[in-house]
Motif scaffolding. Structure first.
Motif, PDB file in Angstrom:
ATOM      1  N   UNK A   1      -1.348   1.956   4.346  1.00 34.27           N
ATOM      2  CA  UNK A   1      -2.081   0.723   4.603  1.00 34.27           C
ATOM      3  C   UNK A   1      -3.576   0.946   4.699  1.00 34.27           C
ATOM      4  N   UNK A   2      -3.963   1.997   5.390  1.00 39.17           N
ATOM      5  CA  UNK A   2      -5.384   2.312   5.536  1.00 39.17           C
ATOM      6  C   UNK A   2      -6.029   2.564   4.177  1.00 39.17           C
ATOM      7  N   UNK A   3      -5.336   3.340   3.353  1.00 36.42           N
ATOM      8  CA  UNK A   3      -5.884   3.672   2.027  1.00 36.42           C
ATOM      9  C   UNK A   3      -5.930   2.447   1.119  1.00 36.42           C
ATOM     10  N   UNK A   4      -4.888   1.628   1.144  1.00 34.65           N
ATOM     11  CA  UNK A   4      -4.878   0.430   0.301  1.00 34.65           C
ATOM     12  C   UNK A   4      -5.946  -0.564   0.743  1.00 34.65           C
ATOM     13  N   UNK A   5      -6.204  -0.645   2.047  1.00 35.28           N
ATOM     14  CA  UNK A   5      -7.270  -1.520   2.533  1.00 35.28           C
ATOM     15  C   UNK A   5      -8.631  -1.018   2.067  1.00 35.28           C
ATOM     16  N   UNK A   6      -8.834   0.295   2.087  1.00 35.87           N
ATOM     17  CA  UNK A   6     -10.095   0.874   1.604  1.00 35.87           C
ATOM     18  C   UNK A   6     -10.325   0.528   0.139  1.00 35.87           C
ATOM     19  N   UNK A   7      -9.253   0.530  -0.638  1.00 32.66           N
ATOM     20  CA  UNK A   7      -9.359   0.272  -2.078  1.00 32.66           C
ATOM     21  C   UNK A   7      -9.331  -1.212  -2.422  1.00 32.66           C
ATOM     22  N   UNK A   8      -9.173  -2.082  -1.436  1.00 34.45           N
ATOM     23  CA  UNK A   8      -9.054  -3.516  -1.666  1.00 34.45           C
ATOM     24  C   UNK A   8      -7.925  -3.808  -2.663  1.00 34.45           C
ATOM     25  N   UNK A   9      -6.826  -3.106  -2.461  1.00 39.75           N
ATOM     26  CA  UNK A   9      -5.682  -3.130  -3.361  1.00 39.75           C
ATOM     27  C   UNK A   9      -5.117  -4.539  -3.549  1.00 39.75           C
ATOM     28  N   UNK A  10      -5.057  -5.307  -2.473  1.00 36.57           N
ATOM     29  CA  UNK A  10      -4.417  -6.618  -2.525  1.00 36.57           C
ATOM     30  C   UNK A  10      -5.387  -7.752  -2.853  1.00 36.57           C
ATOM     31  N   UNK A  11      -6.574  -7.442  -3.322  1.00 37.05           N
ATOM     32  CA  UNK A  11      -7.562  -8.472  -3.657  1.00 37.05           C
ATOM     33  C   UNK A  11      -7.013  -9.553  -4.588  1.00 37.05           C
ATOM     34  N   UNK A  12      -6.241  -9.211  -5.640  1.00 33.38           N
ATOM     35  CA  UNK A  12      -5.702 -10.282  -6.493  1.00 33.38           C
ATOM     36  C   UNK A  12      -4.835 -11.292  -5.733  1.00 33.38           C
ATOM     37  N   UNK A  13      -4.101 -10.829  -4.719  1.00 39.20           N
ATOM     38  CA  UNK A  13      -3.304 -11.769  -3.928  1.00 39.20           C
ATOM     39  C   UNK A  13      -4.207 -12.755  -3.199  1.00 39.20           C
TER      40      UNK A  13
ATOM     41  N   UNK B   1       0.692  -2.241  17.227  1.00 45.42           N
ATOM     42  CA  UNK B   1      -0.686  -2.644  16.919  1.00 45.42           C
ATOM     43  C   UNK B   1      -1.423  -1.613  16.080  1.00 45.42           C
ATOM     44  N   UNK B   2      -1.112  -0.330  16.266  1.00 42.68           N
ATOM     45  CA  UNK B   2      -1.784   0.712  15.484  1.00 42.68           C
ATOM     46  C   UNK B   2      -1.460   0.549  13.996  1.00 42.68           C
ATOM     47  N   UNK B   3      -0.211   0.225  13.683  1.00 41.14           N
ATOM     48  CA  UNK B   3       0.179  -0.006  12.291  1.00 41.14           C
ATOM     49  C   UNK B   3      -0.544  -1.225  11.733  1.00 41.14           C
ATOM     50  N   UNK B   4      -0.588  -2.294  12.501  1.00 37.60           N
ATOM     51  CA  UNK B   4      -1.283  -3.499  12.052  1.00 37.60           C
ATOM     52  C   UNK B   4      -2.760  -3.221  11.787  1.00 37.60           C
ATOM     53  N   UNK B   5      -3.392  -2.473  12.661  1.00 32.75           N
ATOM     54  CA  UNK B   5      -4.810  -2.166  12.495  1.00 32.75           C
ATOM     55  C   UNK B   5      -5.052  -1.311  11.253  1.00 32.75           C
TER      56      UNK B   5
ATOM     57  N   UNK C   1      -5.107 -15.706   7.875  1.00 32.78           N
ATOM     58  CA  UNK C   1      -5.292 -16.508   6.674  1.00 32.78           C
ATOM     59  C   UNK C   1      -3.918 -16.747   6.065  1.00 32.78           C
ATOM     60  N   UNK C   2      -3.781 -17.802   5.270  1.00 28.46           N
ATOM     61  CA  UNK C   2      -2.480 -18.037   4.640  1.00 28.46           C
ATOM     62  C   UNK C   2      -2.002 -16.845   3.797  1.00 28.46           C
ATOM     63  N   UNK C   3      -2.919 -16.071   3.225  1.00 25.56           N
ATOM     64  CA  UNK C   3      -2.542 -14.927   2.408  1.00 25.56           C
ATOM     65  C   UNK C   3      -2.066 -13.745   3.258  1.00 25.56           C
ATOM     66  N   UNK C   4      -2.534 -13.629   4.487  1.00 23.05           N
ATOM     67  CA  UNK C   4      -2.119 -12.523   5.350  1.00 23.05           C
ATOM     68  C   UNK C   4      -0.680 -12.688   5.851  1.00 23.05           C
ATOM     69  N   UNK C   5      -0.208 -13.905   5.892  1.00 18.40           N
ATOM     70  CA  UNK C   5       1.157 -14.143   6.375  1.00 18.40           C
ATOM     71  C   UNK C   5       2.215 -13.580   5.418  1.00 18.40           C
ATOM     72  N   UNK C   6       2.125 -13.835   4.096  1.00 17.86           N
ATOM     73  CA  UNK C   6       3.089 -13.191   3.195  1.00 17.86           C
ATOM     74  C   UNK C   6       2.940 -11.666   3.162  1.00 17.86           C
ATOM     75  N   UNK C   7       1.732 -11.162   3.439  1.00 20.21           N
ATOM     76  CA  UNK C   7       1.545  -9.707   3.523  1.00 20.21           C
ATOM     77  C   UNK C   7       2.499  -9.104   4.547  1.00 20.21           C
ATOM     78  N   UNK C   8       2.683  -9.799   5.646  1.00 22.89           N
ATOM     79  CA  UNK C   8       3.586  -9.303   6.688  1.00 22.89           C
ATOM     80  C   UNK C   8       5.000  -9.137   6.157  1.00 22.89           C
TER      81      UNK C   8
ATOM     82  N   UNK D   1      -3.504  -1.646   8.563  1.00 19.39           N
ATOM     83  CA  UNK D   1      -3.428  -2.605   7.459  1.00 19.39           C
ATOM     84  C   UNK D   1      -4.535  -3.650   7.548  1.00 19.39           C
ATOM     85  N   UNK D   2      -5.478  -3.481   8.465  1.00 12.60           N
ATOM     86  CA  UNK D   2      -6.617  -4.392   8.556  1.00 12.60           C
ATOM     87  C   UNK D   2      -6.368  -5.638   9.376  1.00 12.60           C
ATOM     88  N   UNK D   3      -5.341  -5.644  10.212  1.00  8.56           N
ATOM     89  CA  UNK D   3      -5.011  -6.801  11.041  1.00  8.56           C
ATOM     90  C   UNK D   3      -5.093  -6.418  12.508  1.00  8.56           C
TER      91      UNK D   3
END
Length: 172
Positions: free
Chosen positions: A23-35, A79-83, A49-56, A85-87
């Motif tokens: 999650x940390x690495x994908x957040x750094x790369x902005x992997x989910x930007x298309x979503x 909470x450590x896992x959520x953080x 955000x509405x997009x963060x809910x399906x991420x869960x 992933x940027x949440x």
């Protein structure tokens, strides 16, 4: 570019370290930007955000949740896992379920387009050099049979309408 990972003192810890690193690495790369760019959900934002809910939903699948209702007991307290992933923390299962229930055909098509964008950008099959490397061979086993008797978690799978032998799914 080499990546350096280190340890630091944290107020919380996680049982999902590999998933947190991913999650940390994908957040750094902005992997989910298309979503976030292509998925247009008309919902209000209170904590997410509405997009963060399906991420869960995706995170819950990766952590082994078998149903949306497991988010509250399996993921939300971490909470450590959520953080990673940027949440701040994961959305409640009821919020995630409401968002998924509100998907229209248009939203599903937007989701498919976003996933296709990610696949084209990241997928190795798309980037395979057929001219110099020849055919790309994918070995897919649809038999539902175990890889070996000693494979971890190995068991017969269920395939609708097909009999694979006497096991829990076979009524003979």
């Amino acid at each position: 570019m080499s990546q350096l990972l280190g340890l630091s003192a944290m107020k919380s810890n996680t049982q999902w370290v590999p998933l947190a690193l991913l999650g940390y690495r994908l957040q750094q790369r902005d992997f989910f930007a298309p979503l976030y760019q292509q998925l247009d959900l008309t919902q209000k934002k209170v904590l997410y955000t509405p997009q963060e809910k399906p991420d869960s939903t995706g995170f819950s699948i990766m952590s082994g949740c078998q149903a949306i209702c497991h988010i509250d007991t399996r993921m939300r307290p971490d909470r450590a896992l959520a953080q990673a992933w940027g949440l701040e923390h994961f959305a409640q299962q009821s919020t995630v379920a409401d968002t998924l229930n509100s998907f229209t055909e248009r939203n599903v098509e937007q989701l498919r387009t976003a996933i296709n964008t990610i696949y084209v950008r990241e997928g190795q099959a798309i980037q395979h050099d057929y001219a110099s490397k020849g055919l790309l061979i994918l070995d897919i086993d649809l038999t539902g049979l175990p890889a070996s008797k000693h494979a971890e978690g190995s068991r017969k799978g269920y395939f609708s309408g097909k009999k694979g032998g006497a096991d829990g799914n076979w009524h003979g």
